[in-house]
Design a protein around this motif. Structure first.
Motif, PDB file in Angstrom:
ATOM      1  N   ASN A 115      -0.358 -31.964   3.583  1.00 41.19           N
ATOM      2  CA  ASN A 115      -0.239 -31.073   2.502  1.00 41.19           C
ATOM      3  C   ASN A 115      -0.673 -29.987   2.717  1.00 41.19           C
ATOM      4  O   ASN A 115      -0.412 -28.761   2.352  1.00 41.19           O
ATOM      5  N   TYR A 139      10.071 -36.976   5.648  1.00 40.36           N
ATOM      6  CA  TYR A 139      10.000 -35.981   4.791  1.00 40.36           C
ATOM      7  C   TYR A 139       9.951 -34.436   5.378  1.00 40.36           C
ATOM      8  O   TYR A 139      10.586 -33.777   4.975  1.00 40.36           O
TER       9      TYR A 139
ATOM     10  N   ASN B  50       7.171 -31.835  -6.694  1.00 36.96           N
ATOM     11  CA  ASN B  50       6.200 -31.549  -5.376  1.00 36.96           C
ATOM     12  C   ASN B  50       6.353 -29.983  -5.123  1.00 36.96           C
ATOM     13  O   ASN B  50       6.680 -29.423  -4.110  1.00 36.96           O
ATOM     14  N   GLN B  52       4.524 -26.646  -4.051  1.00 32.16           N
ATOM     15  CA  GLN B  52       3.473 -26.235  -3.066  1.00 32.16           C
ATOM     16  C   GLN B  52       3.251 -24.975  -3.172  1.00 32.16           C
ATOM     17  O   GLN B  52       4.163 -23.850  -2.799  1.00 32.16           O
TER      18      GLN B  52
END
Lengths: 340, 340
Positions: A115, A139, B50, B52
């Motif tokens: 991440n 992913y 999720n 980012q």
């Protein structure tokens, strides 16, 4: 900080338009319309004025950062450090820089790192995946983020990888011991689900089987990474105190071998007279042991370079698919000499 | 790639304005006006979807990339790899990632690396500077680019650094040999202008002087990095064939020691009976040598952590000035036992 030199500054210095300077310094198509001599003058002026292109602005335009995210198990392990060095050199040769992190064989830490690196907008990843990180690789794949696995892979996860043929490497190491007269061969590996380490056990077992030796499961020991030193010591003690003790020992990694050799040295066991040894991967310690240690040598340069090459291919064209299982070399030295 | 989740997506999901989501996720001042419960809901939604953040866009806005450029001598050397690992961990703890490169002790390569990392807009540098790279450090200083030197520094270049007291470390190592009865102590170091290595020679000389031993310059040998293995071997041969041969040998680095020990092992010279040994820095090879090697241990954790801490201080406030010369520890083992 001093004001940064702009394209305009260079244009004024050379006496041309800012657009022309931009064409030349950004290597754009239209440069062909600029004479070679003029292009050289502009480049020279940029160098003299110490022009620094703004990589961030450039990245936003191109959508590329020319950065590779590298996740290794532990940069302080010589295996990881050597691979990192080769990847760094090869990446640099191709105009890429490397941001790295160590996962510590921990899936949570690996996910954190992925991440962080995604936030840094890396163009792709080279990963030596830790146990239980299958979903992380999936992913990345699902999101079409370029990724190449190195050293390890998951048979259940379709992904590009560069690794060695671990089964064959272990098979050759154990066959070498058998050919030199050893019959009770122990193996110390990690307690792990990681496929590449299971393949090393499979290679060991195949060699025992093909040679019609007694297939004794009690000769295979698994140490936990978290308590390595103590467990390796205890397992060596057990293997040596069997009613039929081992006459040879195969270590599945350099870290296991170094820990084991420290104990074998303390026990003052003669190598190879009382116990033959074969290790995996390289470490300077193999050379300085009183009896130089035979080991499985991985083709580090080819592994690292192939991984970078493959990743750059995938970044260019995400349909590229490739896997490599490279051959290893058994470096034979005194520690596995003929049984007397 | 799947479309990235935007602030707008999160806003719609929670049922608030995009501006509010931005305030919360960017930790801006105005968040205080948002209730804690609402902030938590927005953060939870960002996690579930999720989200980012785009680090590049964020960087352009803040002018920061939260990235440290690290230049070591060679990431495949255990000293560099250990320091890199500690810097990586400490940087991560502070929300920074590390981009690294190896200078190979080559000033040209170091300058290339500095430029690549400047283009990547690193917030600052941690550098183990190579020989003849003074002007590069000065360039960074003149341009107010945060930099902290590690392991080495140039007395002529005012710069923040974290290093060890090399003179004292060598002095203690040689005094230990003298106290244990050795009188003809050789030293093998690198042929280099690097200050930290000259300090190790100074420490050696001071110990000889303070002990009223014969100050014999022919006992100090300098090997070139480019031809290390051959020169170390030749120098050991010379030191052992003097009319009054050496009875102890001090190596100025782990790489010198490992090369030297390989040769001493091949010559079958008994350590410490015929030749006592003290090394510098750590390597597993010291443990596995038939006679465990005494060595100067650097405070790696403190070095790495202090360098990161100091750099982050300088990034916040460029008037911060600090230098550290940390103490080392002599790890005494059999290779330097009492002379018989």
């Amino acid at each position: 900080m001093k004001r940064k030199v702009s394209l305009k500054d260079i244009a004024q210095h050379v006496g041309v338009s800012t657009a022309l300077v931009s064409y030349v310094l950004n290597n754009q198509e239209k440069e062909k319309r600029v004479g070679e001599e003029m292009a050289a003058r502009i480049r020279k002026a940029a160098g003299e004025l110490n022009y620094q292109p703004n990589q961030i602005a450039k990245s936003l335009k191109s959508g590329k950062t020319y950065t590779i995210g590298l996740i290794v198990a532990d940069i302080s392990n010589p295996y990881s450090a050597n691979i990192a060095r080769i990847i760094e050199d090869e990446a640099k040769r191709n105009g890429y820089t490397v941001i790295f992190g160590s996962s510590d064989e921990n899936a949570d830490k690996s996910w954190d790192l992925i991440n962080v690196l995604l936030n840094r907008q890396v163009d792709g990843f080279i990963i030596a995946p830790s146990e239980d990180s299958e979903s992380q690789i999936l992913y990345l794949k699902e999101n079409n983020i370029p990724v190449v696995l190195i050293d390890r892979y998951f048979p259940s996860v379709p992904a590009n990888y560069v690794a060695i043929d671990n089964c064959k490497a272990a098979y050759e190491a154990v066959m070498h011991l058998i050919r030199n007269g050893y019959r009770r061969i122990g193996m110390i590996t990690y307690k792990t689900k990681l496929f590449h380490l299971q393949e090393r056990v499979k290679g060991y077992q195949k060699a025992i089987e093909d040679s019609n030796l007694l297939d004794d499961q009690s000769l295979i020991k698994e140490a936990r990474e978290s308590n390595l030193k103590e467990e390796v010591q205890q397992q060596i003690d057990e293997l040596l105190s069997l009613s039929e003790p081992i006459d040879a020992l195969f270590f599945a990694s350099n870290k296991l071998a170094v820990n084991g050799l420290k104990h074998i040295k303390n026990l003052k066991i003669m190598v190879p007279e009382k116990l033959a040894i074969v290790g995996f991967d390289e470490t300077e310690a193999y050379d300085l042991y009183h009896c130089p240690i035979t080991y499985v040598k991985q083709p580090m340069l080819e592994l690292g370079r192939s991984a970078v090459k493959l990743l750059l291919d995938v970044i260019k064209d995400d349909s590229v698919k490739d896997i490599s299982n490279l051959d290893t070399e058994l470096i034979i030295r005194e520690s596995s000499g003929n049984k007397k």
